[in-house]
Write a protein that holds these residues in place. Structure first.
Motif: not given
Length: 497
Positions: A285-313
């Protein structure tokens, strides 16, 4: 036969010069070093700085007596900071960002030479005066009056100047400023198309120079970044370093093909235009890029995931199952404001640190609309709502300041009950809070064609912008400050960095 050595006139001159130079060198050696120390370099000289510029340095021609320099450094207007030294180089680090729209003067007089001080001599520095200034106080918003309807408008509060940045044939829906303030990334649809899912992504130049020595591009130059030919472009975010865009997209021909994409903001070395790449991960759902510009915080299922900004996340860098949403990150990324959704339909706001601390800040029966960390103090500003009546689900919006050390809350302003679509923006120097007050079109009045709408789909009749000055939360007067209505008609306001 005898020979005589004849001294030529040129030789006589050379001998005289050598004797004179020898005499001068002897006098200098006898008197010692009489050259006064001076400032060789001031890194902010004639520069324009922003909130990200937190330290300047002074390099001296000779080693200095550090205490005398620190005691004699004057900054007008004053800026609190701390000193550090590396040989002849002094660094002054600001404790808080310098207030915007201000000219500063740096002076040093009577500071003493280190070795002369040790020898009991009173050798002082050549008087130094340096100058720098901070960026103008500039806001950007979407116009709501007939002349600027749906257009992106820039208003310079320092110079009291207004510029309309985008053309009339497109209606702006959302925007994010680049960190240097030279461009703005925005989503927009055709002005004669009311389909909210038809947005394309563009950039527009602001006419403002990121640095003093740069010649800015003329304001209003619009470039298409991402079209909507095959995919609908929904929400988007721009990384803090201005180099990456993350977009939530849906396939027009396959509704099940829905997720996050990312693309660089600039072309590669060959000049090839950047193309978006799919972020392979679980739907979110909602998302926001992290301050280091290398990952994105995403609302997933019942929690919040920090995903790397790369093809396989598919492998998150971190997962916080107890939180459903990230509201804000601190500038250095060490803290985050996160929302926990409770089974009784209340919401908790937590401060989560990179040390594993999870500190509850508040609970509300309404919504936690948005939060921003103060760059100048351990304070979090939030726009919240409180549920007034459950029967009709009426919410009361209000602004609050939260002391992150003590947990103390100070309400700043209670807004009218009918103001459900308020948006706020904290200035980069932490000295002002900007917010809008949207007036909805009455339900019994037929809205005209191409009417602007809020994120909730509510037709906008008009909207005003307000500016609230801020004081430190410990100051008792913070609750007595009144907002000022700006002479502007618009909504969705944001400060330029």
């Amino acid at each position: 036969m005898t020979s005589k050595t004849i001294i030529q006139p040129l030789d006589r001159v050379a001998i005289a010069l050598m004797l004179l130079l020898s005499l001068l060198i002897g006098l200098i050696i006898f008197q010692g070093d009489v050259v006064a120390p001076r400032v060789r370099e001031f890194t902010w000289q004639n520069q324009q700085i922003g909130a990200d510029d937190i330290a300047f340095s002074l390099t001296f021609s000779r080693p200095m007596e550090t205490k005398s320099v620190e005691e004699n450094l004057q900054i007008e207007p004053p800026l609190a900071g701390k000193f550090s030294w590396a040989g002849r180089r002094m660094v002054y680090t600001l404790l808080t960002p310098a207030p915007y729209g201000t000219n500063y003067k740096v002076q040093i007089q009577k500071a003493k030479d280190k070795f002369a001080q040790q020898e009991g001599k009173n050798k002082t520095i050549q008087p130094f005066v340096g100058n720098f200034r901070t960026r103008d106080r500039v806001i950007v918003y979407i116009g709501a009056n007939p002349d600027e309807k749906g257009q992106l408008v820039l208003y310079n509060l320092t110079q009291e100047q207004k510029k309309v940045l985008t053309p009339k044939d497109i209606t702006v829906m959302d925007f994010k400023a680049f960190p240097n303030g030279e461009k703005i990334l925005f989503s927009a649809r055709s002005a004669n198309n009311e389909d909210l899912l038809s947005a394309q992504l563009y950039t527009v130049s602001t006419g403002i120079a990121g640095k003093s020595d740069n010649q800015p591009e003329a304001a209003g130059k619009v470039d298409l970044i991402l079209d909507n030919k095959d995919y609908q472009n929904l929400k988007f975010d721009l990384s803090p370093d201005g180099e990456t865009i993350v977009v939530q997209r849906g396939n027009k021909s396959n509704p099940g093909d829905f997720g996050l994409w990312y693309l660089p903001t600039t072309s590669d070395k060959s000049g090839t235009k950047p193309t978006p790449k799919r972020l392979q991960s679980q739907p979110g759902g909602d998302f926001m890029i992290t301050p280091d510009s290398k990952a994105v915080a995403v609302a997933q299922g019942q929690g919040a995931a920090i995903l790397p900004l790369q093809s396989d996340a598919n492998k998150p860098l971190d997962f916080l199952p107890q939180f459903g949403l990230v509201q804000a990150f601190s500038k250095d990324g060490s803290q985050a404001a996160m929302v926990k959704f409770n089974t009784d339909y209340t919401r908790d706001l937590f401060l989560v640190t990179n040390q594993g601390i999870q500190k509850p800040l508040l609970k509300t029966t309404g919504s936690i609309v948005s939060c921003q960390f103060d760059p100048a103090s351990p304070t979090l500003y939030c726009l919240l709502t409180q549920l007034i009546t459950k029967a009709e689900y009426v919410e009361q919006p209000y602004l609050v300041a939260i002391d992150l050390k003590s947990g103390q809350q100070k309400p700043l302003l209670v807004l009218p009950v009918d103001q459900r679509n308020v948006e706020m923006s904290l200035s980069p120097d932490g000295l002002g809070l900007l917010f809008d007050q949207v007036v909805a079109q009455p339900e019994n009045v037929q809205a005209p064609a191409n009417t602007l709408k809020t994120d909730d789909g509510e037709a906008i009749a008009t909207s005003s912008l307000w500016l609230m000055p801020l004081l430190p939360i410990a100051d008792a007067a913070i609750t007595t400050i009144k907002p000022e209505k700006l002479p502007l008609i618009g909504f969705h306001p944001r400060w330029l960095p």
